[in-house]
Design a protein around this motif. Structure first.
Motif, PDB file in Angstrom:
ATOM      1  N   MET A   1      13.833  80.376 -91.194  1.00  0.00           N
ATOM      2  CA  MET A   1      12.293  80.181 -91.294  1.00  0.00           C
ATOM      3  C   MET A   1      11.806  79.264 -90.361  1.00  0.00           C
ATOM      4  SD  MET A   1      10.278  79.554 -94.711  1.00  0.00           S
ATOM      5  CE  MET A   1       8.561  78.565 -94.635  1.00  0.00           C
ATOM      6  N   SER A   2      10.713  79.386 -89.834  1.00  0.00           N
ATOM      7  CA  SER A   2       9.801  78.313 -88.821  1.00  0.00           C
ATOM      8  C   SER A   2       9.608  77.268 -89.645  1.00  0.00           C
ATOM      9  CB  SER A   2       8.659  79.172 -88.433  1.00  0.00           C
ATOM     10  OG  SER A   2       9.249  80.151 -87.424  1.00  0.00           O
ATOM     11  N   LYS A   3       9.660  75.871 -89.072  1.00  0.00           N
ATOM     12  CA  LYS A   3       8.997  74.815 -89.564  1.00  0.00           C
ATOM     13  C   LYS A   3       7.837  74.415 -88.770  1.00  0.00           C
ATOM     14  CE  LYS A   3      11.982  71.707 -91.229  1.00  0.00           C
ATOM     15  NZ  LYS A   3      13.052  70.827 -91.268  1.00  0.00           N
ATOM     16  N   PHE A   4       7.011  73.949 -89.655  1.00  0.00           N
ATOM     17  CA  PHE A   4       5.865  73.542 -88.752  1.00  0.00           C
ATOM     18  C   PHE A   4       5.357  72.188 -88.941  1.00  0.00           C
ATOM     19  CE2 PHE A   4       5.407  77.935 -90.228  1.00  0.00           C
ATOM     20  CZ  PHE A   4       5.157  78.556 -89.323  1.00  0.00           C
ATOM     21  N   GLY A   5       5.031  71.345 -88.045  1.00  0.00           N
ATOM     22  CA  GLY A   5       4.768  70.046 -88.253  1.00  0.00           C
ATOM     23  C   GLY A   5       3.081  69.789 -88.206  1.00  0.00           C
ATOM     24  N   GLY A   6       2.697  68.964 -88.794  1.00  0.00           N
ATOM     25  CA  GLY A   6       1.176  68.501 -88.907  1.00  0.00           C
ATOM     26  C   GLY A   6       1.092  67.190 -88.904  1.00  0.00           C
ATOM     27  N   ILE A   7      -0.212  66.797 -88.150  1.00  0.00           N
ATOM     28  CA  ILE A   7      -0.421  65.271 -88.013  1.00  0.00           C
ATOM     29  C   ILE A   7      -2.018  65.088 -88.173  1.00  0.00           C
ATOM     30  CG2 ILE A   7      -0.479  63.132 -86.745  1.00  0.00           C
ATOM     31  CD1 ILE A   7       1.699  64.562 -84.880  1.00  0.00           C
ATOM     32  N   GLU A   8      -2.301  64.484 -89.444  1.00  0.00           N
ATOM     33  CA  GLU A   8      -3.790  64.136 -89.382  1.00  0.00           C
ATOM     34  C   GLU A   8      -3.956  62.505 -89.107  1.00  0.00           C
ATOM     35  OE1 GLU A   8      -5.087  63.403 -93.573  1.00  0.00           O
ATOM     36  OE2 GLU A   8      -7.141  63.378 -93.033  1.00  0.00           O
ATOM     37  N   ALA A   9      -4.338  62.548 -87.777  1.00  0.00           N
ATOM     38  CA  ALA A   9      -4.448  61.123 -87.126  1.00  0.00           C
ATOM     39  C   ALA A   9      -5.895  60.524 -87.598  1.00  0.00           C
ATOM     40  CB  ALA A   9      -4.416  61.399 -85.454  1.00  0.00           C
ATOM     41  N   GLY A  10      -5.681  59.557 -88.371  1.00  0.00           N
ATOM     42  CA  GLY A  10      -7.159  58.985 -88.933  1.00  0.00           C
ATOM     43  C   GLY A  10      -6.919  57.598 -88.135  1.00  0.00           C
ATOM     44  N   PHE A  45       9.579  60.016 -87.702  1.00  0.00           N
ATOM     45  CA  PHE A  45       9.254  60.720 -88.809  1.00  0.00           C
ATOM     46  C   PHE A  45       9.877  62.320 -88.577  1.00  0.00           C
ATOM     47  CE2 PHE A  45       6.901  64.109 -90.881  1.00  0.00           C
ATOM     48  CZ  PHE A  45       7.193  64.197 -92.261  1.00  0.00           C
ATOM     49  N   PHE A  46       9.179  62.746 -87.252  1.00  0.00           N
ATOM     50  CA  PHE A  46       9.631  64.399 -87.005  1.00  0.00           C
ATOM     51  C   PHE A  46      11.123  64.153 -86.566  1.00  0.00           C
ATOM     52  CE2 PHE A  46       5.059  64.680 -86.685  1.00  0.00           C
ATOM     53  CZ  PHE A  46       4.815  65.827 -87.512  1.00  0.00           C
ATOM     54  N   GLY A  47      11.574  63.244 -85.836  1.00  0.00           N
ATOM     55  CA  GLY A  47      12.981  63.230 -85.567  1.00  0.00           C
ATOM     56  C   GLY A  47      13.882  63.367 -86.835  1.00  0.00           C
ATOM     57  N   ARG A  48      13.503  62.751 -87.849  1.00  0.00           N
ATOM     58  CA  ARG A  48      14.461  62.822 -89.005  1.00  0.00           C
ATOM     59  C   ARG A  48      14.387  64.181 -89.743  1.00  0.00           C
ATOM     60  NH1 ARG A  48      11.874  58.028 -90.181  1.00  0.00           N
ATOM     61  NH2 ARG A  48      10.755  58.836 -91.937  1.00  0.00           N
ATOM     62  N   HIS A  49      13.502  65.217 -89.350  1.00  0.00           N
ATOM     63  CA  HIS A  49      13.182  66.481 -90.296  1.00  0.00           C
ATOM     64  C   HIS A  49      13.595  67.668 -89.410  1.00  0.00           C
ATOM     65  CE1 HIS A  49      10.765  63.938 -92.695  1.00  0.00           C
ATOM     66  NE2 HIS A  49      10.661  65.008 -93.594  1.00  0.00           N
ATOM     67  N   GLY A  50      14.320  67.268 -88.198  1.00  0.00           N
ATOM     68  CA  GLY A  50      14.895  68.477 -87.532  1.00  0.00           C
ATOM     69  C   GLY A  50      13.818  69.005 -86.837  1.00  0.00           C
ATOM     70  N   ARG A  51      14.067  70.199 -86.082  1.00  0.00           N
ATOM     71  CA  ARG A  51      13.362  70.654 -85.122  1.00  0.00           C
ATOM     72  C   ARG A  51      12.111  71.610 -85.752  1.00  0.00           C
ATOM     73  NH1 ARG A  51      11.849  71.476 -80.306  1.00  0.00           N
ATOM     74  NH2 ARG A  51      11.325  73.504 -79.372  1.00  0.00           N
ATOM     75  N   VAL A  52      10.958  71.140 -85.247  1.00  0.00           N
ATOM     76  CA  VAL A  52       9.759  72.020 -85.623  1.00  0.00           C
ATOM     77  C   VAL A  52       9.494  72.819 -84.458  1.00  0.00           C
ATOM     78  CG1 VAL A  52       8.752  70.622 -87.462  1.00  0.00           C
ATOM     79  CG2 VAL A  52       8.235  70.124 -85.171  1.00  0.00           C
ATOM     80  N   GLU A  53       8.789  74.103 -84.638  1.00  0.00           N
ATOM     81  CA  GLU A  53       8.218  74.828 -83.532  1.00  0.00           C
ATOM     82  C   GLU A  53       7.046  74.282 -83.017  1.00  0.00           C
ATOM     83  OE1 GLU A  53       8.876  78.848 -83.175  1.00  0.00           O
ATOM     84  OE2 GLU A  53       9.506  78.974 -85.238  1.00  0.00           O
ATOM     85  N   VAL A  54       6.000  73.739 -83.667  1.00  0.00           N
ATOM     86  CA  VAL A  54       4.845  73.660 -83.228  1.00  0.00           C
ATOM     87  C   VAL A  54       4.326  72.325 -84.206  1.00  0.00           C
ATOM     88  CG1 VAL A  54       3.705  75.286 -84.931  1.00  0.00           C
ATOM     89  CG2 VAL A  54       2.556  74.499 -82.905  1.00  0.00           C
ATOM     90  N   GLU A  94       5.333  65.631 -75.455  1.00  0.00           N
ATOM     91  CA  GLU A  94       6.477  65.188 -74.679  1.00  0.00           C
ATOM     92  C   GLU A  94       7.462  64.446 -75.637  1.00  0.00           C
ATOM     93  OE1 GLU A  94       4.553  62.992 -71.571  1.00  0.00           O
ATOM     94  OE2 GLU A  94       3.290  65.222 -71.298  1.00  0.00           O
ATOM     95  N   GLY A  95       7.124  63.834 -76.416  1.00  0.00           N
ATOM     96  CA  GLY A  95       7.878  62.869 -77.514  1.00  0.00           C
ATOM     97  C   GLY A  95       8.730  64.002 -78.313  1.00  0.00           C
ATOM     98  N   LEU A  96       8.224  65.169 -78.461  1.00  0.00           N
ATOM     99  CA  LEU A  96       8.944  66.220 -79.280  1.00  0.00           C
ATOM    100  C   LEU A  96       9.512  67.256 -78.618  1.00  0.00           C
ATOM    101  CD1 LEU A  96       7.004  65.918 -82.863  1.00  0.00           C
ATOM    102  CD2 LEU A  96       9.318  64.825 -82.334  1.00  0.00           C
ATOM    103  N   ARG A  97       8.855  67.496 -77.402  1.00  0.00           N
ATOM    104  CA  ARG A  97       9.082  68.795 -76.737  1.00  0.00           C
ATOM    105  C   ARG A  97       8.884  70.073 -77.475  1.00  0.00           C
ATOM    106  NH1 ARG A  97      11.417  67.385 -72.030  1.00  0.00           N
ATOM    107  NH2 ARG A  97      12.263  65.485 -71.874  1.00  0.00           N
ATOM    108  N   VAL A  98       7.411  69.904 -78.104  1.00  0.00           N
ATOM    109  CA  VAL A  98       7.018  71.016 -78.749  1.00  0.00           C
ATOM    110  C   VAL A  98       5.735  71.534 -78.447  1.00  0.00           C
ATOM    111  CG1 VAL A  98       8.070  70.622 -81.094  1.00  0.00           C
ATOM    112  CG2 VAL A  98       5.983  69.637 -80.489  1.00  0.00           C
ATOM    113  N   LYS A  99       5.265  72.630 -78.767  1.00  0.00           N
ATOM    114  CA  LYS A  99       4.088  73.084 -78.587  1.00  0.00           C
ATOM    115  C   LYS A  99       3.051  72.296 -79.531  1.00  0.00           C
ATOM    116  CE  LYS A  99       4.301  77.877 -77.631  1.00  0.00           C
ATOM    117  NZ  LYS A  99       3.794  79.516 -78.021  1.00  0.00           N
ATOM    118  N   VAL A 100       1.775  72.169 -78.957  1.00  0.00           N
ATOM    119  CA  VAL A 100       0.968  71.380 -79.866  1.00  0.00           C
ATOM    120  C   VAL A 100      -0.680  71.935 -79.779  1.00  0.00           C
ATOM    121  CG1 VAL A 100      -0.419  69.021 -79.607  1.00  0.00           C
ATOM    122  CG2 VAL A 100       2.278  69.249 -79.145  1.00  0.00           C
ATOM    123  N   ALA A 101      -0.931  71.967 -81.142  1.00  0.00           N
ATOM    124  CA  ALA A 101      -2.280  72.520 -81.375  1.00  0.00           C
ATOM    125  C   ALA A 101      -3.421  71.073 -81.658  1.00  0.00           C
ATOM    126  CB  ALA A 101      -2.623  73.381 -82.316  1.00  0.00           C
TER     127      ALA A 101
END
Lengths: 283, 283
Positions: A1-10, A45-54, A94-101
């Motif tokens: 199953m795909s894993k998704f990342g999200g960032i709320e940058a405040g 944080f994302f490094g500790r959670h394994g690969r996310v696709e986006v 560039e830091g995670l080598r993922v697609k970014v929205a």
């Protein structure tokens, strides 16, 4: 199953999460310091959670959310100097080598509310947040509102009766715009106390409801939303909702229908869940 | 070849036309009296022009433009009592036995400008008219702006400095909303003369530009339009354009980009040409 990342940058914290929706969110809060330190901790944080696709990012602004633009993904004219002209989307890509929205924090929250919260099934609605600033996003005809760049609804001018409220406003760009009169720092500057220190029957809340109603009435006349979702730290003072609803109805005076004015269905998680949804939408 | 009908239904006149665009328009103006007399003359005009396949209507309002609604095609809460709750689309549909498209006068004009005028190639823009009233329509993400019903941009509240301008405003619903301060009847009531009797260096124009700039700045912050097309009788006083542009830039103060503010490319024909385009869009 795909894993998704999200960032709320405040402006005060970054909320980072991995998951696919409200049921499986694994999240962390990182205080916003300088870009290098903050982004370093986000990547950890994302490094500790394994690969996310986006990774979807909902960011404080102003930003450039236009994919065709040379500065797409940048935070642009923010008063936070360390973050001005910072390529936030590029740093994550560039830091995670993922697609970014990439979109505004408030459009992300609007999308979160549309998918899982208080705006399900609507085509035209607004999401407003009232906290350290006043911001707004939303959908029109089922698409997130962008335009030339993105709205900055909190900076609209509203009537300001200086006899009733001599506080001159504290927006560094506009003085007594809505944000300069109604955000948390304005409340603190006007009353000499933090908003959560003001009792529920303090006249501060009546005045706050008045300014928020002016803003919501104007936005209703500008965009005819089906519903207005209002969140942010100031709206944790829930006595505001009935006061704002009554004042919006008085201001519109039957000329157009008063929209429903409701809290976010996702509470404080609307932004980071919306960031997840932003990423899902580009896969 | 198909023939298309268009009606710009205004509070003072109905403009009716047959044609397919700016190059072949055959039009007539009919003064707006009661619904029966006015509609009778409209039907006579189209009767003399042979069969049209569709008639687009851009109407004064408020209206109900939602096709799923029981009162679709009606003029609803207008202060013009004879027209209140009048089924305008139905009267044309049944009188001519044609398909009918129905929207606000300002959305029709916006569509006209998008097809043939000053908004070609844009996806998010506003069309404002300033005359006997102040109205606004436009497109967001390439679709006409509707929302719950339709915007009523002229009724937004803007700051009103009663020391500088003691005129209390004359909107029957809202007093000193933008329309109550800046439409032609407000200018006439404030200065005791019709707008076209005021010389170009009269202070009336500076104040008028101030209010229009407040409205346009707020709408820019609400919707982030790529361009703002502004027409209507008051804007025939072309000295307003540079004054409004300068004041909008001052109000926004560099926080967001100032949109282009331009006259309609189709001049006074934007509304009726847009009505033609509304009809073409549903065939």
């Amino acid at each position: 199953m795909s894993k998704f990342g999200g960032i709320e940058a405040g402006g005060t914290k970054f909320v980072c999460a991995v998951g696919s929706g409200p049921g499986d969110l694994d999240s962390v809060e990182i205080p916003t310091t300088g870009p290098e330190e903050t982004i370093g901790r986000v990547l950890d944080f994302f490094g500790r959670h394994g690969r996310v696709e986006v990774v979807g990012i909902g960011s404080f602004g102003p930003i450039d959310p236009v994919p065709e633009s040379a500065t797409f993904g940048y935070i642009t004219s923010t008063p936070k100097l360390a973050w001005r002209n910072f390529d936030l989307a590029g740093a994550i890509r560039e830091g995670l080598r993922v697609k970014v929205a990439f979109d505004t924090d408030v459009n992300a929250a609007a999308l979160g509310e549309f998918r899982w919260g208080a705006a399900q099934g609507l085509h035209t609605f607004l999401y407003l947040t009232v906290g350290t600033g006043v911001g707004g996003g939303g959908m029109v005809n089922g698409g997130l509102l962008h335009g030339h760049r993105h709205p900055e609804m909190g900076h609209m001018r509203v009537p300001h009766d200086r006899e009733r409220d001599p506080f001159p406003g504290n927006c560094p760009y506009h003085g007594d715009c809505l944000e300069g009169l109604a955000a948390a720092p304005a409340m603190e500057a006007r009353w000499g106390r933090l908003p959560h220190e003001l009792p529920a029957d303090h006249p501060a809340w009546e005045l706050e409801a008045h300014y928020l109603a002016l803003g919501i009435a104007n936005l209703t006349l500008a965009l005819s939303p089906q519903r207005v979702v209002v969140g942010g730290g100031i709206l944790r003072h829930e006595q505001l909702y009935p006061m704002v609803r009554a004042k919006v109805a008085t201001l519109l005076n039957g000329y157009v229908a008063t929209p429903e004015i409701v809290p976010p269905g996702l509470g404080g998680r609307a932004g980071v869940l919306g960031a997840i949804a932003l990423g899902q939408a580009i896969l």
